[in-house]
Scaffold this motif. Structure first.
Motif, PDB file in Angstrom:
ATOM      1  N   HIS A  63       0.519  12.119  -3.384  1.00 24.72           N
ATOM      2  CA  HIS A  63       0.290  11.668  -1.916  1.00 24.72           C
ATOM      3  C   HIS A  63      -0.599  10.145  -1.910  1.00 24.72           C
ATOM      4  O   HIS A  63       0.216   9.420  -3.293  1.00 24.72           O
ATOM      5  CB  HIS A  63      -1.311  12.244  -2.205  1.00 24.72           C
ATOM      6  N   GLY A  64      -0.667   9.529  -1.427  1.00 23.63           N
ATOM      7  CA  GLY A  64      -0.930   8.140  -0.689  1.00 23.63           C
ATOM      8  C   GLY A  64      -2.033   7.448  -1.659  1.00 23.63           C
ATOM      9  O   GLY A  64      -2.839   8.436  -1.903  1.00 23.63           O
ATOM     10  N   GLY A  65      -2.464   6.227  -1.959  1.00 28.76           N
ATOM     11  CA  GLY A  65      -3.431   5.762  -2.720  1.00 28.76           C
ATOM     12  C   GLY A  65      -2.633   4.427  -3.684  1.00 28.76           C
ATOM     13  O   GLY A  65      -1.654   4.900  -4.520  1.00 28.76           O
ATOM     14  N   GLY A  66      -3.396   3.711  -3.858  1.00 30.62           N
ATOM     15  CA  GLY A  66      -3.107   2.688  -4.842  1.00 30.62           C
ATOM     16  C   GLY A  66      -1.855   1.503  -4.363  1.00 30.62           C
ATOM     17  O   GLY A  66      -1.195   1.611  -3.172  1.00 30.62           O
ATOM     18  N   TYR A  67      -1.596   0.462  -5.071  1.00 29.38           N
ATOM     19  CA  TYR A  67      -0.147  -0.586  -4.178  1.00 29.38           C
ATOM     20  C   TYR A  67       0.647  -0.537  -5.089  1.00 29.38           C
ATOM     21  O   TYR A  67      -0.042  -0.408  -6.433  1.00 29.38           O
ATOM     22  CB  TYR A  67      -1.477  -1.533  -4.167  1.00 29.38           C
ATOM     23  N   ARG A 124       1.074  -1.319   0.179  1.00 30.06           N
ATOM     24  CA  ARG A 124       0.346   0.172  -0.257  1.00 30.06           C
ATOM     25  C   ARG A 124       0.642   1.192  -0.405  1.00 30.06           C
ATOM     26  O   ARG A 124       1.651   1.380   0.809  1.00 30.06           O
ATOM     27  CB  ARG A 124      -0.796   0.375   1.189  1.00 30.06           C
TER      28      ARG A 124
END
Length: 314
Positions: free
Chosen positions: A305-309, A259
């Motif tokens: 930014h954060g998000g996804g794998y 993640r």
């Protein structure tokens, strides 16, 4: 002594130069033809060019054959020195000289027998790497040991740093080995093969990151696969990313391995570890990446930014 060398790439080149500098009579240099294989274009100093520049007869061979044995017979060496010779040698070659064949292997045998030992040592968390001078026998890196020299692995050492460090051990180790053998002072110590660790050749797939590993192991993996080696890689939204710089996070992060989570410092935290769901381990902070077009990116720019794998497949 009359010396023949069997070697390839920078390891063979350094060994041939050390043999020349030792004052012994180098009567033959056996090496492989040039190759375009990815791992053979790295550290590609030419044994052939060095030998010819010094008036040393050269024999090119992909594998042992009658022509190779004839070349050894004609050269009549007292000893063969091998380093990074890539194929099996038959007994009629390695036992032909009076003093047999001295092989130089870039690990502290019996640990890290086989291929890419320095890279595997960093990946596995070993405390040191080194160089072993041992007598060649019918096994792979199994012969009696004459001398060893070690280099500690520091927390920020890359695989490239340590390959250079072990190559730099060659001249002194070889010179002293030849002195001991010629003087009759050599003491040969059998290896305890019960302690042997054996690693296979690396391929492209061996550089793919498994986010189920703990962050500490992935950080070593990234350092081990530093330029010019094929870097550790992963996939993000169908695009391959080579990870150039990374560190273990300060904070503990939990969730699902791979993640893309949150910034820490100038990097992006990736959740790591098979037990990440327990929230008891560190994450990997990716700091610099390279895309397949060769462009390098700071991670805080590539991951706004954060998000996804991150995944192991496109």
């Amino acid at each position: 002594m009359r010396v023949a060398t069997f070697g390839y790439q920078t390891w063979g080149h350094k060994t041939l130069q050390a043999a020349i500098d030792s004052g012994h009579d180098v009567v033959l240099a056996v090496t492989h033809p040039r190759s375009d294989h990815v791992y053979e274009t790295i550290w590609s100093d030419s044994v052939e060019d060095l030998a010819r520049a010094n008036g040393i007869p050269v024999h090119l061979a992909k594998r042992p054959d009658d022509a190779l044995l004839a070349a050894v017979t004609e050269a009549a060496p007292d000893i063969i020195i091998a380093n990074n010779w890539r194929t099996w040698l038959p007994r009629e070659v390695y036992d032909w000289p009076k003093f047999g064949t001295l092989n130089l292997h870039d690990s502290l045998l019996p640990k890290f027998t086989g291929f890419s030992p320095v890279i595997w040592a960093v990946i596995s968390g070993a405390e040191q790497v080194g160089l072993t001078a041992h007598r060649m026998d019918e096994g792979l890196d199994t012969g009696d040991v004459l001398l060893q020299s070690a280099v500690p692995i520091r927390p920020d050492d890359t695989g490239t740093d340590l390959v250079r460090a072990t190559i730099d051990l060659i001249p002194d180790l070889l010179t002293e080995s030849l002195r001991l053998i010629e003087s009759g002072e050599a003491t040969w110590t059998p290896q305890n093969l019960d302690d042997r660790t054996f690693f296979h050749k690396r391929t492209e797939g061996d550089s793919r990151i498994d986010w189920r590993w703990p962050a500490e192991a992935i950080e070593r993996f990234v350092r081990a696969l530093s330029d010019p080696y094929p870097n550790a890689y992963t996939y993000f939204r169908g695009q391959r990313l080579r990870i150039l710089e990374a560190s273990v996070s300060r904070c503990v992060y939990g969730g699902t391995p791979g993640r893309v989570f949150i910034r820490e410092g100038k990097g992006m935290v990736i959740v790591a570890g098979a037990d990440a769901y327990l929230g008891q381990g560190r994450g990997l902070v990716i700091e610099r990446v390279r895309t397949d077009d060769g462009v390098e990116h700071n991670a805080d720019e590539f991951f706004p930014h954060g998000g996804g794998y991150l995944t192991d497949e496109a």
